[in-house]
Design a protein around this motif. Structure first.
Motif, mmCIF file in Angstrom:
data_model
loop_
_atom_site.group_PDB
_atom_site.id
_atom_site.type_symbol
_atom_site.label_atom_id
_atom_site.label_comp_id
_atom_site.label_asym_id
_atom_site.label_seq_id
_atom_site.Cartn_x
_atom_site.Cartn_y
_atom_site.Cartn_z
ATOM 1 N N ARG A 8 1.832 -3.273 -8.931
ATOM 2 C CA ARG A 8 3.172 -2.720 -9.046
ATOM 3 C C ARG A 8 3.277 -1.839 -10.285
ATOM 4 N NH1 ARG A 8 7.774 -3.391 -11.269
ATOM 5 N NH2 ARG A 8 7.742 -5.319 -12.418
ATOM 6 N N ARG A 9 3.932 -0.702 -10.146
ATOM 7 C CA ARG A 9 4.129 0.199 -11.285
ATOM 8 C C ARG A 9 5.499 -0.024 -11.896
ATOM 9 N NH1 ARG A 9 1.303 5.985 -10.025
ATOM 10 N NH2 ARG A 9 -0.767 5.144 -9.751
ATOM 11 N N ASP A 10 5.554 0.058 -13.224
ATOM 12 C CA ASP A 10 6.808 -0.054 -13.951
ATOM 13 C C ASP A 10 7.363 1.338 -14.184
ATOM 14 O OD1 ASP A 10 6.579 -2.856 -14.236
ATOM 15 O OD2 ASP A 10 5.220 -2.579 -15.937
ATOM 16 N N LYS A 11 8.658 1.533 -13.872
ATOM 17 C CA LYS A 11 9.287 2.817 -14.145
ATOM 18 C C LYS A 11 9.525 2.915 -15.642
ATOM 19 C CE LYS A 11 11.371 3.469 -9.700
ATOM 20 N NZ LYS A 11 12.516 3.904 -8.947
ATOM 21 N N VAL A 12 9.052 4.022 -16.238
ATOM 22 C CA VAL A 12 9.142 4.232 -17.682
ATOM 23 C C VAL A 12 9.405 5.707 -17.960
ATOM 24 C CG1 VAL A 12 7.561 2.333 -18.239
ATOM 25 C CG2 VAL A 12 6.654 4.625 -17.930
ATOM 26 N N VAL A 13 9.707 6.006 -19.193
ATOM 27 C CA VAL A 13 9.756 7.385 -19.669
ATOM 28 C C VAL A 13 9.057 7.372 -21.028
ATOM 29 C CG1 VAL A 13 11.182 9.351 -20.307
ATOM 30 C CG2 VAL A 13 11.920 7.851 -18.457
ATOM 31 N N TYR A 14 7.729 7.573 -20.982
ATOM 32 C CA TYR A 14 6.908 7.579 -22.186
ATOM 33 C C TYR A 14 6.376 8.986 -22.410
ATOM 34 C CZ TYR A 14 6.401 2.435 -21.814
ATOM 35 O OH TYR A 14 6.614 1.091 -21.742
ATOM 36 N N GLY A 15 6.273 9.360 -23.669
ATOM 37 C CA GLY A 15 5.591 10.600 -23.994
ATOM 38 C C GLY A 15 4.097 10.373 -23.897
ATOM 39 N N GLY A 16 3.383 11.371 -23.428
ATOM 40 C CA GLY A 16 1.933 11.245 -23.302
ATOM 41 C C GLY A 16 1.245 12.536 -23.684
ATOM 42 N N VAL A 17 -0.036 12.435 -23.907
ATOM 43 C CA VAL A 17 -0.869 13.606 -24.194
ATOM 44 C C VAL A 17 -2.094 13.506 -23.305
ATOM 45 C CG1 VAL A 17 -2.224 14.817 -25.927
ATOM 46 C CG2 VAL A 17 -0.082 13.724 -26.582
ATOM 47 N N ALA A 18 -2.369 14.578 -22.586
ATOM 48 C CA ALA A 18 -3.529 14.605 -21.696
ATOM 49 C C ALA A 18 -4.608 15.490 -22.304
ATOM 50 C CB ALA A 18 -3.129 15.139 -20.322
ATOM 51 N N ALA A 19 -5.761 14.899 -22.587
ATOM 52 C CA ALA A 19 -6.915 15.684 -23.039
ATOM 53 C C ALA A 19 -7.520 16.296 -21.792
ATOM 54 C CB ALA A 19 -7.917 14.788 -23.747
ATOM 55 N N ILE A 20 -7.585 17.635 -21.765
ATOM 56 C CA ILE A 20 -7.981 18.294 -20.525
ATOM 57 C C ILE A 20 -9.369 18.916 -20.549
ATOM 58 C CG2 ILE A 20 -5.604 18.700 -19.802
ATOM 59 C CD1 ILE A 20 -5.943 21.604 -20.729
ATOM 60 N N ASN A 21 -10.048 18.883 -21.698
ATOM 61 C CA ASN A 21 -11.436 19.349 -21.705
ATOM 62 C C ASN A 21 -12.175 18.770 -22.907
ATOM 63 O OD1 ASN A 21 -11.045 21.001 -23.993
ATOM 64 N ND2 ASN A 21 -10.543 22.786 -22.761
ATOM 65 N N ALA A 22 -13.472 18.960 -22.924
ATOM 66 C CA ALA A 22 -14.325 18.384 -23.971
ATOM 67 C C ALA A 22 -14.118 19.051 -25.327
ATOM 68 C CB ALA A 22 -15.787 18.476 -23.559
ATOM 69 N N ARG A 23 -13.527 20.234 -25.361
ATOM 70 C CA ARG A 23 -13.307 20.930 -26.632
ATOM 71 C C ARG A 23 -12.056 20.427 -27.363
ATOM 72 N NH1 ARG A 23 -13.903 26.021 -23.389
ATOM 73 N NH2 ARG A 23 -11.673 25.938 -23.639
ATOM 74 N N VAL A 31 5.186 10.350 -18.921
ATOM 75 C CA VAL A 31 4.734 9.323 -17.995
ATOM 76 C C VAL A 31 5.990 8.744 -17.342
ATOM 77 C CG1 VAL A 31 3.486 7.147 -17.757
ATOM 78 C CG2 VAL A 31 2.757 8.819 -19.463
ATOM 79 N N ARG A 32 6.074 8.839 -16.014
ATOM 80 C CA ARG A 32 7.257 8.388 -15.269
ATOM 81 C C ARG A 32 7.125 6.965 -14.752
ATOM 82 N NH1 ARG A 32 11.499 11.262 -16.731
ATOM 83 N NH2 ARG A 32 11.014 13.460 -16.726
ATOM 84 N N ASN A 33 5.904 6.540 -14.431
ATOM 85 C CA ASN A 33 5.660 5.145 -14.095
ATOM 86 C C ASN A 33 4.204 4.840 -14.398
ATOM 87 O OD1 ASN A 33 4.004 5.559 -11.711
ATOM 88 N ND2 ASN A 33 5.869 6.051 -10.604
ATOM 89 N N ILE A 34 3.924 3.544 -14.606
ATOM 90 C CA ILE A 34 2.576 3.165 -15.031
ATOM 91 C C ILE A 34 2.270 1.750 -14.576
ATOM 92 C CG2 ILE A 34 3.278 2.313 -17.312
ATOM 93 C CD1 ILE A 34 0.711 3.749 -18.404
ATOM 94 N N SER A 35 0.992 1.502 -14.282
ATOM 95 C CA SER A 35 0.496 0.166 -13.965
ATOM 96 C C SER A 35 -0.881 0.044 -14.611
ATOM 97 C CB SER A 35 0.400 -0.034 -12.453
ATOM 98 O OG SER A 35 -0.678 0.712 -11.926
ATOM 99 N N ASP A 36 -1.550 -1.063 -14.330
ATOM 100 C CA ASP A 36 -2.903 -1.236 -14.849
ATOM 101 C C ASP A 36 -3.895 -0.294 -14.183
ATOM 102 O OD1 ASP A 36 -2.062 -3.246 -16.547
ATOM 103 O OD2 ASP A 36 -2.568 -4.853 -15.144
ATOM 104 N N ASP A 37 -3.523 0.211 -13.000
ATOM 105 C CA ASP A 37 -4.457 1.017 -12.217
ATOM 106 C C ASP A 37 -4.166 2.511 -12.202
ATOM 107 O OD1 ASP A 37 -5.872 -1.305 -11.312
ATOM 108 O OD2 ASP A 37 -4.180 -1.694 -9.982
ATOM 109 N N GLY A 38 -2.938 2.923 -12.589
ATOM 110 C CA GLY A 38 -2.619 4.340 -12.507
ATOM 111 C C GLY A 38 -1.235 4.659 -13.038
ATOM 112 N N ALA A 39 -0.853 5.935 -12.885
ATOM 113 C CA ALA A 39 0.439 6.390 -13.404
ATOM 114 C C ALA A 39 0.874 7.645 -12.665
ATOM 115 C CB ALA A 39 0.334 6.685 -14.899
ATOM 116 N N THR A 40 2.163 7.932 -12.774
ATOM 117 C CA THR A 40 2.700 9.214 -12.337
ATOM 118 C C THR A 40 3.094 9.961 -13.598
ATOM 119 O OG1 THR A 40 3.522 8.311 -10.269
ATOM 120 C CG2 THR A 40 4.510 10.367 -11.016
#
Length: 114
Positions: A8-23, A31-40
């Motif tokens: 089950r995912r928990d509805k949240v409003v968290y700020g996040g940062v996505a690293a998009i490359n090796a540089r 982050v709109r929802n999150i669980s142990d396995d994934g997120a929106t």
């Protein structure tokens, strides 16, 4: 719609940062929802976001290696890879640093320096 999520995912409003490359390039996101396995996750613009990212959520003090499994406009669905389990080295290091600071404060109190 058939929900194929493992947990089950928990509805949240968290700020996040996505690293998009090796540089070290990053993109801010929400982050709109999150669980142990994934997120929106919602980006200002999802254009140019690769299929593999590392999502850092400061509120949870964790980084999740992730794979994008769906896209709808500027919103993406992430599946966390197996490397995001409890063996996350970054998380363990942060906990260790907090514990060290706590112990240093206690030592100062006991020595009468605080």
């Amino acid at each position: 719609m058939d929900d194929r999520r493992k947990s089950r995912r928990d509805k949240v409003v968290y700020g996040g940062v996505a690293a998009i490359n090796a540089r070290g390039a990053t993109r801010n996101c929400v982050v709109r929802n999150i669980s142990d396995d994934g997120a929106t996750v919602e980006f200002g613009s999802a254009a140019g976001v690769p299929d593999q990212i590392a999502l850092t959520v400061a509120r949870k003090a964790r980084t999740y290696p992730s794979k994008i499994v769906w896209r709808r406009g500027d919103t993406v669905g992430l599946a966390f890879s197996a490397a995001a389990d409890g063996s996350d080295l970054g998380e363990r290091l942060r906990k260790s640093e907090r514990k060290k600071r706590e112990l240093q404060r206690k030592i100062k109190v006991l020595l009468g320096e605080a």
